[in-house]
Design an enzyme around this catalytic site. Sequence first.
Site, mmCIF file in Angstrom:
data_model
loop_
_atom_site.group_PDB
_atom_site.id
_atom_site.type_symbol
_atom_site.label_atom_id
_atom_site.label_comp_id
_atom_site.label_asym_id
_atom_site.label_seq_id
_atom_site.Cartn_x
_atom_site.Cartn_y
_atom_site.Cartn_z
ATOM 1 N N ASP A 89 0.836 -1.199 0.000
ATOM 2 C CA ASP A 89 0.000 0.000 0.000
ATOM 3 C C ASP A 89 0.870 1.248 0.000
ATOM 4 O O ASP A 89 2.083 1.198 0.292
ATOM 5 C CB ASP A 89 -0.932 0.011 1.215
ATOM 6 C CG ASP A 89 -0.174 -0.015 2.542
ATOM 7 O OD1 ASP A 89 0.709 -0.895 2.692
ATOM 8 O OD2 ASP A 89 -0.455 0.827 3.416
ATOM 9 N N GLU A 152 0.097 -1.108 5.744
ATOM 10 C CA GLU A 152 1.116 -0.646 6.681
ATOM 11 C C GLU A 152 0.948 0.828 7.024
ATOM 12 O O GLU A 152 1.289 1.259 8.125
ATOM 13 C CB GLU A 152 2.511 -0.895 6.091
ATOM 14 C CG GLU A 152 3.651 -0.737 7.079
ATOM 15 C CD GLU A 152 4.165 0.696 7.201
ATOM 16 O OE1 GLU A 152 4.861 0.991 8.177
ATOM 17 O OE2 GLU A 152 3.849 1.507 6.296
#
Length: 468
Positions: A89, A152
Site C-alpha cells: 500500500d 502498513e
Amino acid sequence: MTIDWKQKAKDYQADYLADLKALVAIDSERDDEHASDEFPLGPGPAAALTKYLEIGKRDGFKTKNYDNLAGYIEYGEGDQTLGILVHADVMPAGEGWNTDPFELTIKDNVAYGRGTSDDKGPGLAAYYGLRMLKDAGIKPKFKIRFLIGTDEESNWTGIKHYLDLEPAPDFGFSPDAEFPVINGEKGNTTFITKFVGHQKGEEDTEFTLRSFKSGLRDNMVPRDAEAVLESDDNEKVSDAFTKFLDQYPVSGDSQVTDEGLHLHVIGKSAHGMEPDDGLNAGTYLALFLSQYQYAGDAQAFISFIANKLHDDSRAHKLGINKTDDVMGDLTMNVGIMRFDIKDGGMVNTNFRYPKGIGPKEIEAGLVAGANGGSVSQEDDMAPHYVPSDDPIVQKLIAVYKDLSGETEAKPHVVGGGSFGRLMDRGVAFGALFPWTKNTMHQANEFQPIDDLTLAMAIYGSALAALNE
C-alpha cells in the site's frame, strides 16, 4: 561461491524497473469507500498484492494469498523462517506533484512516483535480492518468506490478518526504512481529541468559523489546510492573512465568496516520524485564526492547535517531552484536523515515544491541554529493540559496510514503525541511503536508480550472509 552482487544487480536492473513500473502504476492507497468482501481494504491494495504474487509465481517461487489482505513469496525449507516484510500500500498522493504519481517517471537516472521510496521500490529491491539468491543456486538452510502486507500506512490490518493465521517469522528484516540497520523503533500511539457540543467560548463574537480541514493521515505532515470564516469585514481579515503569509514560511491564498472568506495555506508534507522535516499547514492556519474570538467549539479547537500543538514537535507545551539516551526524543505529529460548525472539531495527534514514557502519560498531557476536549486513544505499539550484538544485526551491518563503502556505519534507533518490529529478532534494513534525501510521504517522492540497484545487491548479499 564468490558472487559479484553489484554486477549481478546491474544485470537485473532492466527487469527490476519493468516490475517497478507495473507496481507504481497501481494506486494502492487503502480505500474503505470501495471495500467489499473480496477486497476488504479496497481494490487498490489487493491489486498491488496480486501483482507481487504474479511476479513471484513468474519467477518460480511458491506463493499464497490470504484473502487479499496479505500474501507471501516463499523459497527454501526448514524449521526456522526468515521473514522479509514489505508493504504494497501507499500513502495518498496529495497535491504538489510535478509528475503523475502513479506513473514511473525517470529523469536524470532518478525514479519518481508514489511508492518509489516507500515501499514499492525498496520492497521490490529486496525481492530481487531473493530472486538473485535463487537464480545463483543458493539453497537456504531455512525457509525464507517474503511477506506482503496491504495496510502498513494505517492499521496494519493485512499483516495482522496473516499473523492470526500463521506464526511470526523467527527473525528477519523489513526494507521499509533506512540503511544501515535500524535495530530499535520508538513506541507509536495515536490519540483523537474532540471538541463537540459542550464548549461555550465567547457566544457574542463577530467571527464565525464555518469549517476547517487539514491532513490526510496521522503519520503524514499536512501540506494543505483550508478554512471558511465569516466576519463583519472579510476584506480586512484577508489583508491580515496576506501579511501573515509574508511573515511565516508557508504560502497560500484567500478568496471572498458568498459562503464567507476561504483561506488556504500550503506547507510541506513529510513523514510523521520527524515532523520538523515538514511545515504543518494546519497548525499554521490555526495560528493565524487564533487572533480572533469564536463561539462554541471553534474557540477551543483553534486555541488547542495554535497554543498547545503548533511548532512543538517535542510536545513541550503539553508537558510530555521526553528524551532517552538510546531512543532519542518523543515526537508529535498533528496529522489530521477537522472542524464543522454543526459537528464540532477533532484533532488527530500521532506520537513516537522512547522508553521511559507511555500512552498514559501522553494522554494525561493531552487532557490537561485540550481546553475541555475529550481525548481517546486509537492505537499503540510499544517500543521495539534488538541488541546490537545480535547476529542478525552484525551480519547485516557487515554486508552494508562492504558494499556501500560506509565503513563507520552503526545500527541506530528511529521514530518510524516498520513491520520489522513484528519479529522478536526483527530489524529495518534500508533502502534509503544516508546520502539521499528522504521523500517518503511527500509529493514528488523519488529514489535514485543507482541507489535501488545497490540496494538489490545488498539484499542479495545479506540473504547469502544470513545463510552462512
